[in-house]
Design a protein around this motif. Sequence first.
Motif, PDB file in Angstrom:
ATOM      1  N   CYS A  96      53.747  49.343  41.229  1.00 11.73           N
ATOM      2  CA  CYS A  96      53.121  49.934  42.410  1.00 11.73           C
ATOM      3  C   CYS A  96      51.815  49.190  42.718  1.00 11.73           C
ATOM      4  O   CYS A  96      51.317  48.421  41.898  1.00 11.73           O
ATOM      5  CB  CYS A  96      52.868  51.424  42.208  1.00 11.73           C
ATOM      6  N   ARG A  97      51.270  49.418  43.883  1.00 11.57           N
ATOM      7  CA  ARG A  97      50.067  48.696  44.315  1.00 11.57           C
ATOM      8  C   ARG A  97      48.877  48.952  43.398  1.00 11.57           C
ATOM      9  O   ARG A  97      48.126  48.036  43.099  1.00 11.57           O
ATOM     10  CB  ARG A  97      49.709  49.086  45.741  1.00 11.57           C
ATOM     11  N   SER A  98      48.702  50.179  42.955  1.00  9.19           N
ATOM     12  CA  SER A  98      47.550  50.485  42.109  1.00  9.19           C
ATOM     13  C   SER A  98      47.679  49.805  40.748  1.00  9.19           C
ATOM     14  O   SER A  98      46.710  49.242  40.233  1.00  9.19           O
ATOM     15  CB  SER A  98      47.351  51.987  41.960  1.00  9.19           C
ATOM     16  N   CYS A  99      48.860  49.801  40.151  1.00  3.72           N
ATOM     17  CA  CYS A  99      49.066  49.121  38.866  1.00  3.72           C
ATOM     18  C   CYS A  99      48.946  47.612  39.024  1.00  3.72           C
ATOM     19  O   CYS A  99      48.411  46.932  38.154  1.00  3.72           O
ATOM     20  CB  CYS A  99      50.438  49.473  38.288  1.00  3.72           C
ATOM     21  N   GLN A 100      49.425  47.088  40.149  1.00  2.77           N
ATOM     22  CA  GLN A 100      49.335  45.654  40.413  1.00  2.77           C
ATOM     23  C   GLN A 100      47.873  45.232  40.518  1.00  2.77           C
ATOM     24  O   GLN A 100      47.480  44.182  40.018  1.00  2.77           O
ATOM     25  CB  GLN A 100      50.072  45.300  41.709  1.00  2.77           C
ATOM     26  N   GLY A 101      47.041  46.053  41.146  1.00  2.00           N
ATOM     27  CA  GLY A 101      45.619  45.757  41.265  1.00  2.00           C
ATOM     28  C   GLY A 101      44.939  45.700  39.913  1.00  2.00           C
ATOM     29  O   GLY A 101      44.135  44.797  39.638  1.00  2.00           O
ATOM     30  N   VAL A 102      45.253  46.643  39.045  1.00  2.02           N
ATOM     31  CA  VAL A 102      44.684  46.671  37.697  1.00  2.02           C
ATOM     32  C   VAL A 102      45.146  45.441  36.910  1.00  2.02           C
ATOM     33  O   VAL A 102      44.360  44.780  36.234  1.00  2.02           O
ATOM     34  CB  VAL A 102      45.072  47.970  36.955  1.00  2.02           C
ATOM     35  N   LYS A 143      43.320  42.304  38.173  1.00  2.00           N
ATOM     36  CA  LYS A 143      41.918  42.326  37.757  1.00  2.00           C
ATOM     37  C   LYS A 143      41.797  41.905  36.290  1.00  2.00           C
ATOM     38  O   LYS A 143      40.943  41.087  35.935  1.00  2.00           O
ATOM     39  CB  LYS A 143      41.337  43.718  37.968  1.00  2.00           C
ATOM     40  N   ASN A 144      42.663  42.441  35.437  1.00  2.00           N
ATOM     41  CA  ASN A 144      42.644  42.087  34.018  1.00  2.00           C
ATOM     42  C   ASN A 144      43.031  40.629  33.798  1.00  2.00           C
ATOM     43  O   ASN A 144      42.451  39.944  32.965  1.00  2.00           O
ATOM     44  CB  ASN A 144      43.573  43.001  33.219  1.00  2.00           C
ATOM     45  N   TRP A 145      44.012  40.136  34.571  1.00  2.82           N
ATOM     46  CA  TRP A 145      44.440  38.749  34.431  1.00  2.82           C
ATOM     47  C   TRP A 145      43.305  37.800  34.799  1.00  2.82           C
ATOM     48  O   TRP A 145      43.044  36.834  34.092  1.00  2.82           O
ATOM     49  CB  TRP A 145      45.657  38.465  35.328  1.00  2.82           C
ATOM     50  N   LYS A 146      42.616  38.096  35.889  1.00  2.00           N
ATOM     51  CA  LYS A 146      41.501  37.242  36.316  1.00  2.00           C
ATOM     52  C   LYS A 146      40.390  37.228  35.272  1.00  2.00           C
ATOM     53  O   LYS A 146      39.768  36.199  35.042  1.00  2.00           O
ATOM     54  CB  LYS A 146      40.941  37.708  37.656  1.00  2.00           C
ATOM     55  N   LYS A 147      40.150  38.375  34.649  1.00  3.65           N
ATOM     56  CA  LYS A 147      39.113  38.460  33.626  1.00  3.65           C
ATOM     57  C   LYS A 147      39.471  37.601  32.409  1.00  3.65           C
ATOM     58  O   LYS A 147      38.625  36.901  31.858  1.00  3.65           O
ATOM     59  CB  LYS A 147      38.941  39.917  33.193  1.00  3.65           C
ATOM     60  N   LYS A 148      40.747  37.620  32.011  1.00  2.00           N
ATOM     61  CA  LYS A 148      41.205  36.856  30.847  1.00  2.00           C
ATOM     62  C   LYS A 148      41.341  35.371  31.146  1.00  2.00           C
ATOM     63  O   LYS A 148      41.266  34.547  30.238  1.00  2.00           O
ATOM     64  CB  LYS A 148      42.558  37.382  30.362  1.00  2.00           C
TER      65      LYS A 148
END
Length: 64
Positions: A30-36, A39-44
Motif C-alpha cells: 500500500c502507499r503508506s507502507c511503500q513510503g516507509v 524512506k528506510n531504503w534511502k537512509k540505508k
Amino acid sequence: MKTCSECKKTKDDKEFNKHPATRDRLQGMCRSCQGVYQKNWKKKNQEHDREYQRARYWKKKSGS
C-alpha cells in the motif's frame, strides 16, 4: 479490495499505486507502507541515492 503484502491489511484499491506489470495493475504494498520502505531504503543507501540523483541532474542539465 486488496491485501497489502507488508502490513497484511485489506485496503481499498485506491490505497495502492499503479504497476502495469502485475495482473491487477496495482503494487503489492500500500502507499503508506511503500513510503516507509522508501524512506528506510534511502537512509540505508545514502551514497547510492546521492550518486543517482547527481547523475539524473547532470543528464537533465546536459540534455537541455
